[in-house]
Motif scaffolding. Structure first.
Motif, PDB file in Angstrom:
ATOM      1  N   UNK A  74       8.931   7.681   5.420  1.00 24.50           N
ATOM      2  CA  UNK A  74       8.908   8.951   4.428  1.00 24.50           C
ATOM      3  C   UNK A  74       9.127   9.935   4.289  1.00 24.50           C
ATOM      4  N   UNK A  75      10.561  10.622   3.562  1.00 23.01           N
ATOM      5  CA  UNK A  75       9.795  10.565   2.188  1.00 23.01           C
ATOM      6  C   UNK A  75      11.253   8.704   2.045  1.00 23.01           C
ATOM      7  N   UNK A  76      11.496   8.409   2.288  1.00 20.85           N
ATOM      8  CA  UNK A  76      13.425   7.863   2.215  1.00 20.85           C
ATOM      9  C   UNK A  76      11.911   6.748   1.464  1.00 20.85           C
ATOM     10  N   UNK A  77      10.766   6.041   2.091  1.00 17.79           N
ATOM     11  CA  UNK A  77       9.972   4.821   1.341  1.00 17.79           C
ATOM     12  C   UNK A  77       9.683   5.146  -0.215  1.00 17.79           C
ATOM     13  N   UNK A  78       9.666   6.171  -1.053  1.00 16.90           N
ATOM     14  CA  UNK A  78       9.426   6.410  -2.033  1.00 16.90           C
ATOM     15  C   UNK A  78      10.093   6.149  -2.760  1.00 16.90           C
ATOM     16  N   UNK A 121      -0.790  -7.271  -9.384  1.00 12.72           N
ATOM     17  CA  UNK A 121      -1.616  -7.058  -8.139  1.00 12.72           C
ATOM     18  C   UNK A 121      -0.364  -6.196  -7.440  1.00 12.72           C
ATOM     19  N   UNK A 122      -0.156  -4.959  -7.949  1.00 15.70           N
ATOM     20  CA  UNK A 122       0.360  -4.363  -7.351  1.00 15.70           C
ATOM     21  C   UNK A 122       0.334  -3.277  -6.277  1.00 15.70           C
ATOM     22  N   UNK A 123      -0.800  -2.887  -5.992  1.00 10.42           N
ATOM     23  CA  UNK A 123      -1.321  -1.877  -4.398  1.00 10.42           C
ATOM     24  C   UNK A 123      -0.398  -1.970  -3.227  1.00 10.42           C
ATOM     25  N   UNK A 124       0.292  -3.798  -3.258  1.00  8.46           N
ATOM     26  CA  UNK A 124       0.788  -3.443  -2.093  1.00  8.46           C
ATOM     27  C   UNK A 124       2.161  -2.557  -2.586  1.00  8.46           C
ATOM     28  N   UNK A 125       2.616  -2.971  -3.071  1.00  6.44           N
ATOM     29  CA  UNK A 125       3.824  -1.846  -3.736  1.00  6.44           C
ATOM     30  C   UNK A 125       3.611  -0.877  -2.803  1.00  6.44           C
ATOM     31  N   UNK A 126       2.567  -0.189  -3.838  1.00  7.49           N
ATOM     32  CA  UNK A 126       2.673   0.955  -4.203  1.00  7.49           C
ATOM     33  C   UNK A 126       2.221   1.604  -2.349  1.00  7.49           C
ATOM     34  N   UNK A 127       1.221   0.727  -1.432  1.00  9.34           N
ATOM     35  CA  UNK A 127       1.296   1.146   0.033  1.00  9.34           C
ATOM     36  C   UNK A 127       2.760   1.582   0.507  1.00  9.34           C
ATOM     37  N   UNK A 128       3.237   0.152   0.242  1.00  9.49           N
ATOM     38  CA  UNK A 128       4.704   0.447   0.496  1.00  9.49           C
ATOM     39  C   UNK A 128       5.582   1.244   0.305  1.00  9.49           C
ATOM     40  N   UNK A 129       4.796   2.094  -0.053  1.00 14.90           N
ATOM     41  CA  UNK A 129       6.415   3.590  -0.882  1.00 14.90           C
ATOM     42  C   UNK A 129       5.715   4.601  -0.202  1.00 14.90           C
TER      43      UNK A 129
END
Length: 613
Positions: free
Chosen positions: A407-411, A492-500
């Motif tokens: 982070x912050x590149x993963x955002x 179901x996109x919550x996993x994507x949100x955490x990966x960001x």
């Protein structure tokens, strides 16, 4: 003969057909030019329709706080709207799905009574939750980390019960939070420094954290300045207002417990998780609670345990437990950690740290009971006594599920769940387009409400977070966003949100959210009311938004104009000042934006209330 006659008649009609087509083209060209000039009747009709929706720039909607003088209630200007009365002042801290009286009717075994138990339809309150008398806007961050107005959370029990542990002190008309904790008497900073000697907190490798049994969330509060975002939870128990204090300080937290229901987070969500004397019985139920932490912990993530049974040789008398009992408990934790493929990296004094293996191939464990799948269907689902399987890898060094950038590149990097096409219908291109779209939307919001991004709104909620692009566009040390993925959402996109590197939670908006009243400064709802049109009543969703919104907090609702007109009518009876705004692309787009400010008013004696003038 027949074919010749047909051929001849078609030739005689060709010039006339061509003349008609050319004439029509010219006519429509002239008509289009006339309408485009602004004088066309079609445009005047369209403009008149948009005028009727009152989609104007907000010239008279005041977002500033102005609650020093308190007056009488003013009747809403919209007489057609149903007027919602204030609830009795006894409901000032009402938490519908974690209310104490209802909880006591459920079994205490495995903390069932502390889990979510929502009121039936006929017991729902259809009134407005009052703020306590003297309520004030919280201090701006970072001052709010250390100070909270006593009037906002008027409970002193923690200052007595936790006095020696340096949790919270009462000073005049404010609470002071020195940053202490049960297991870090030298302060949260010193404790985090010790963690950072083992865990790569400083370089952005660790971004999301989970604090189980968080108290007043000082660990999460002090992680924020190191660019780590912690999701903290604690039950609503005898220690009054732990989670309420955390949110009042401007720290992410929810009311929650490790009981019998799975945590409302996706698998492989957190880079780090901790229990600091959280009193969770990790070895009970065949290690089910450690298995649940393992489910939400990313491959390569860290688990921190400070407190019992660690350092039992020193504290067994203080804890009033036998050496044998504590030694057995720690040995069982060690065995469970080995079964889960967590490698112990550190143990010193009261602190132990394990690291989860990056994949199953690098783990040489004995036989274990694996769950059938790693699905993220967790809402009200029973916790399982099995190990959640990791995604398969092709080498021992590959991170299961995909490696994340620091982070912050993963955002804004392409999340592994998208690059591996695990979210149906979402590609790398559509993800990037979504980011661009929400950057445009947020820029428009900031023109409408210039306080967005200023630090005025610390605790922000996105009720329908999608890919998390709203939160990414608004990302700032001055604020944080609770990204909610509705349980009925198409994707179901919550996993994507955490990966960001963002945080969030699953929730069903037909029910109350797991938080205290007045815990969010700004609520964003895109498409929520269209999504729930045939699921539950809009009025219940709006009343819940009002419950969790601070006085003088702001709301942004994005939806179809027909839906918003109905929503606005309800909102006008809720002590909200509202205004409709056109879509960024102009008045002819049917999607509109409803912006609102919750008026300042507080509970008084008996059922009376007072409203700021």
């Amino acid at each position: 003969m027949g074919s010749k006659l047909n051929s001849g008649s078609s030739r005689t009609r060709s010039p006339a057909s061509i003349f008609i087509v050319v004439g029509l083209c010219c006519f429509f060209y002239i008509l289009g030019a006339w309408q485009k000039s602004g004088f066309g009747k079609g445009d005047s009709i369209a403009l008149e329709i948009t005028k009727q929706t009152d989609c104007s720039i907000l010239s008279n909607l005041n977002f500033e706080t102005h609650h020093n003088d308190v007056g009488e209630i003013v009747d809403p200007s919209d007489t057609k709207a149903e007027v919602f009365e204030p609830c009795d002042v006894k409901y000032t801290d009402y938490t519908p799905c974690q209310e104490q009286n209802r909880a006591m009717a459920f079994p205490r075994e495995n903390m069932i009574y502390r889990e979510r138990h929502c009121p039936p339809e006929d017991e729902k309150l259809r009134c407005l939750i009052p703020a306590p008398n003297g309520y004030m806007t919280p201090f701006p961050w970072p001052k709010s980390r250390d100070y909270v107005h006593y009037a906002n959370v008027p409970y002193k029990s923690l200052t007595v019960e936790k006095a020696v542990q340096n949790w919270v002190q009462f000073q005049g008309d404010v609470f002071k939070f020195p940053g202490g904790g049960t297991m870090f008497p030298q302060g949260a900073d010193a404790y985090i420094d010790e963690l950072a000697s083992v865990i790569p907190i400083a370089d952005g490798s660790v971004r999301t954290a989970l604090d189980t049994g968080c108290g007043v969330a000082s660990w999460g509060a002090y992680l924020l300045k190191r660019n780590v975002l912690a999701m903290s939870f604690a039950p609503r128990d005898n220690h009054e207002a732990q989670v309420q204090f955390a949110l009042e300080r401007g720290v992410p937290a929810i009311i929650g417990v490790l009981g019998t229901i799975r945590l409302p987070y996706p698998s492989r969500a957190f880079d780090m998780a901790q229990c600091s004397r959280c009193l969770i019985p990790w070895t009970s139920n065949d290690g089910m609670y450690m298995m649940e932490v393992d489910r939400v912990l990313r491959p390569g993530g860290y688990w921190i345990l400070s407190g019992p049974p660690i350092n039992w040789k020193t504290y067994y008398k203080t804890w009033k437990r036998s050496k044998e009992d504590l030694q057995k408990e720690q040995r069982k934790i060690e065995e469970l950690a080995e079964l889960l493929c967590w490698e112990k990296k550190y143990e010193k004094g009261d602190l132990a740290i394990w690291r989860k293996k990056v994949n199953a191939e690098s783990c040489h464990r004995k036989s274990a009971n694996f769950c059938v799948s790693a699905d993220d269907d967790v809402w009200y689902k029973k916790m399982k006594k099995c190990i959640t399987p990791l995604p398969k890898v092709t080498s021992q060094n590959e991170v299961a599920g995909g490696a994340l950038k620091k982070f912050p590149a993963r955002l804004f990097a392409i999340p592994p769940r998208i690059s591996k096409r695990l979210v149906p219908g979402v590609t790398a291109e559509s993800y990037q387009d979504d980011n661009k779209l929400w950057k445009k939307h947020v820029n428009s919001y900031k023109r409408t409400n210039k306080l967005i991004g200023s630090g005025r709104y610390r605790n922000i909620m996105d009720m329908n977070a999608g890919l998390g692009s709203f939160a990414a566009a608004i990302e700032s040390p001055k604020s944080w966003v609770m990204n909610v993925v509705p349980t009925i959402a198409e994707k179901n996109t919550l996993g994507v949100i955490y990966e960001r590197g963002l945080i969030g939670i699953y929730h069903d908006w037909c029910e109350a959210f797991s938080t205290y009243p007045r815990t969010y400064d700004l609520i964003h709802a895109s498409g929520v009311f269209s999504m729930y049109q045939n699921k539950c009543e809009a009025v219940d969703i709006l009343l819940e938004m009002d419950r969790i919104l601070r006085p003088e907090g702001a709301v942004i609702i994005r939806d179809n104009v027909d839906v918003l007109n109905k929503v606005r009518k309800i909102a006008n009876g809720m002590k909200w000042d509202t205004k409709m705004v056109d879509h960024e692309d102009g008045p002819l787009v049917p999607e509109k934006i409803l912006v609102a400010v919750k008026q300042y008013w507080v509970g008084g004696s008996g059922n009376s209330t007072s409203l700021d003038e």
